[in-house]
Motif scaffolding. Sequence first.
Motif, PDB file in Angstrom:
ATOM      1  N   TYR A 160      31.814  57.870  88.345  1.00  0.00           N
ATOM      2  CA  TYR A 160      32.542  58.894  88.833  1.00  0.00           C
ATOM      3  C   TYR A 160      33.740  58.451  89.668  1.00  0.00           C
ATOM      4  O   TYR A 160      33.995  57.143  90.108  1.00  0.00           O
ATOM      5  CB  TYR A 160      31.726  59.829  89.941  1.00  0.00           C
ATOM      6  N   ASP A 161      34.776  59.176  89.369  1.00  0.00           N
ATOM      7  CA  ASP A 161      36.291  59.061  90.214  1.00  0.00           C
ATOM      8  C   ASP A 161      35.789  59.506  91.357  1.00  0.00           C
ATOM      9  O   ASP A 161      35.010  60.268  91.799  1.00  0.00           O
ATOM     10  CB  ASP A 161      37.288  59.641  89.503  1.00  0.00           C
ATOM     11  N   GLU A 162      36.888  59.037  92.568  1.00  0.00           N
ATOM     12  CA  GLU A 162      36.682  59.387  93.772  1.00  0.00           C
ATOM     13  C   GLU A 162      37.942  60.122  94.383  1.00  0.00           C
ATOM     14  O   GLU A 162      39.146  59.502  94.041  1.00  0.00           O
ATOM     15  CB  GLU A 162      36.316  58.317  94.840  1.00  0.00           C
ATOM     16  N   LEU A 163      37.961  61.442  94.769  1.00  0.00           N
ATOM     17  CA  LEU A 163      39.312  62.021  94.911  1.00  0.00           C
ATOM     18  C   LEU A 163      39.418  62.300  96.511  1.00  0.00           C
ATOM     19  O   LEU A 163      38.371  62.759  97.005  1.00  0.00           O
ATOM     20  CB  LEU A 163      39.490  63.190  94.148  1.00  0.00           C
ATOM     21  N   THR A 164      40.471  62.357  97.232  1.00  0.00           N
ATOM     22  CA  THR A 164      40.656  62.538  98.535  1.00  0.00           C
ATOM     23  C   THR A 164      41.871  63.758  98.603  1.00  0.00           C
ATOM     24  O   THR A 164      42.735  63.548  97.985  1.00  0.00           O
ATOM     25  CB  THR A 164      40.787  61.664  99.486  1.00  0.00           C
ATOM     26  N   PHE A 165      41.539  64.898  99.261  1.00  0.00           N
ATOM     27  CA  PHE A 165      42.390  65.845  99.410  1.00  0.00           C
ATOM     28  C   PHE A 165      42.859  66.053 100.943  1.00  0.00           C
ATOM     29  O   PHE A 165      42.221  66.165 101.627  1.00  0.00           O
ATOM     30  CB  PHE A 165      41.763  67.143  98.857  1.00  0.00           C
ATOM     31  N   GLU A 166      44.274  66.078 100.901  1.00  0.00           N
ATOM     32  CA  GLU A 166      45.041  66.229 102.401  1.00  0.00           C
ATOM     33  C   GLU A 166      46.004  67.212 102.311  1.00  0.00           C
ATOM     34  O   GLU A 166      46.770  67.331 101.497  1.00  0.00           O
ATOM     35  CB  GLU A 166      45.377  64.912 102.997  1.00  0.00           C
ATOM     36  N   LYS A 167      45.844  68.044 103.375  1.00  0.00           N
ATOM     37  CA  LYS A 167      47.039  68.883 103.497  1.00  0.00           C
ATOM     38  C   LYS A 167      48.108  68.370 104.063  1.00  0.00           C
ATOM     39  O   LYS A 167      48.119  67.420 104.744  1.00  0.00           O
ATOM     40  CB  LYS A 167      46.699  70.268 104.732  1.00  0.00           C
ATOM     41  N   ILE A 168      49.108  68.599 103.457  1.00  0.00           N
ATOM     42  CA  ILE A 168      50.523  68.303 103.831  1.00  0.00           C
ATOM     43  C   ILE A 168      51.352  69.570 104.215  1.00  0.00           C
ATOM     44  O   ILE A 168      51.081  70.547 103.835  1.00  0.00           O
ATOM     45  CB  ILE A 168      51.267  67.244 102.981  1.00  0.00           C
ATOM     46  N   LYS A 169      52.907  69.364 104.810  1.00  0.00           N
ATOM     47  CA  LYS A 169      53.422  70.399 104.718  1.00  0.00           C
ATOM     48  C   LYS A 169      53.802  71.189 103.699  1.00  0.00           C
ATOM     49  O   LYS A 169      53.946  72.464 103.537  1.00  0.00           O
ATOM     50  CB  LYS A 169      54.769  70.104 105.555  1.00  0.00           C
ATOM     51  N   GLU A 170      54.286  70.656 102.701  1.00  0.00           N
ATOM     52  CA  GLU A 170      54.768  71.002 101.398  1.00  0.00           C
ATOM     53  C   GLU A 170      54.741  70.286 100.079  1.00  0.00           C
ATOM     54  O   GLU A 170      54.610  68.928 100.305  1.00  0.00           O
ATOM     55  CB  GLU A 170      56.215  71.866 101.540  1.00  0.00           C
ATOM     56  N   GLY A 171      54.557  70.637  98.912  1.00  0.00           N
ATOM     57  CA  GLY A 171      54.589  70.185  97.827  1.00  0.00           C
ATOM     58  C   GLY A 171      53.431  69.799  97.427  1.00  0.00           C
ATOM     59  O   GLY A 171      52.354  69.968  97.928  1.00  0.00           O
ATOM     60  N   ILE A 172      53.085  69.038  96.111  1.00  0.00           N
ATOM     61  CA  ILE A 172      52.000  68.408  95.499  1.00  0.00           C
ATOM     62  C   ILE A 172      52.309  66.848  95.362  1.00  0.00           C
ATOM     63  O   ILE A 172      53.032  66.691  94.777  1.00  0.00           O
ATOM     64  CB  ILE A 172      51.705  69.034  94.214  1.00  0.00           C
ATOM     65  N   ILE A 173      51.549  66.119  96.000  1.00  0.00           N
ATOM     66  CA  ILE A 173      51.700  64.549  95.890  1.00  0.00           C
ATOM     67  C   ILE A 173      50.214  64.182  95.234  1.00  0.00           C
ATOM     68  O   ILE A 173      49.401  64.132  95.754  1.00  0.00           O
ATOM     69  CB  ILE A 173      52.024  63.896  97.044  1.00  0.00           C
ATOM     70  N   VAL A 174      50.640  63.467  94.043  1.00  0.00           N
ATOM     71  CA  VAL A 174      49.247  62.826  93.526  1.00  0.00           C
ATOM     72  C   VAL A 174      49.400  61.275  93.648  1.00  0.00           C
ATOM     73  O   VAL A 174      50.588  60.712  93.032  1.00  0.00           O
ATOM     74  CB  VAL A 174      48.987  63.261  92.024  1.00  0.00           C
TER      75      VAL A 174
END
Length: 287
Positions: free
Chosen positions: A39-53
Amino acid sequence: MEKTERRAYAKINLGLDVLRRRENGYHDVKMVMQTVGIYDELTFEKIKEGIIVTTDKEELPTDKGNLIYRAAELLTEKYQIREGIRISLKKNIPIAAGMAGGSTDAAAVFHGMNTLFNLHMDEKTMREEGVKIGADVPYCIMGGTALSEGIGEVLTALPAPPKAVLCIAKPDINVSTKFVYENLHIETVKDHPDIDGMVQAIREGDLRGITDRMANVLETVTVKEYPIIQEIKKKMLESGAENALMSGSGPTVFGVFTEEAGASEAMERIRKEKLAQQVFVTEFVNM
């Protein structure tokens, strides 16, 4: 909640048949899909705006060329999410391997953003949206064992197969799924997998009935182009695999073993003979 994490599991095809080519270029398929313990591991975090990968693999794009970005963009627009999101990927699934690595990461975005932004999507909704990203995404959202039909989006959940040990090897080549399907002349394929028989064997908990029916019509294209796939299959069978098969459009090969010793022996032989460096011993995973 400001942050959440998600595992994105790889898949193999225990059986893969192609029935016909549609006028739009897609193919009607009949497959048995199975989640495995890589499996891959993904972390999701809220930021002010936009999409950053961000990723830990330089060769992976971080813009719209990545299904992660496209899934996040789709959900942001559909649900008019005003905040932004940063998605960090630790990549463990081999790239361009026939294991739905990109699709399962996109599926994790649906689950991760659903949790992070309280979108209240049920699985049916996620699958309906997921197919807009890719044909394998609905299955990856669902996971486990499934019969997959249509272009891959028509799914029937199946019971978990009997416990087994897997050796999975990805040779150091990349195979284009587009190339494989473009060079598949389905009208000339004489031997088609017994998918219905395999489904019945899964329902009966008959491992031998499953392994005896393992087949993939895409091998008719990929193995001819890359003989190393057949070499890896041979090593797995020599090490005691019940059967061995290419997953998806390749080039990854998996062998199904009843004992861990055989799978470990296959892994060592494949590495020693330099047929593949990315080799794993793992098992079926049901969600």
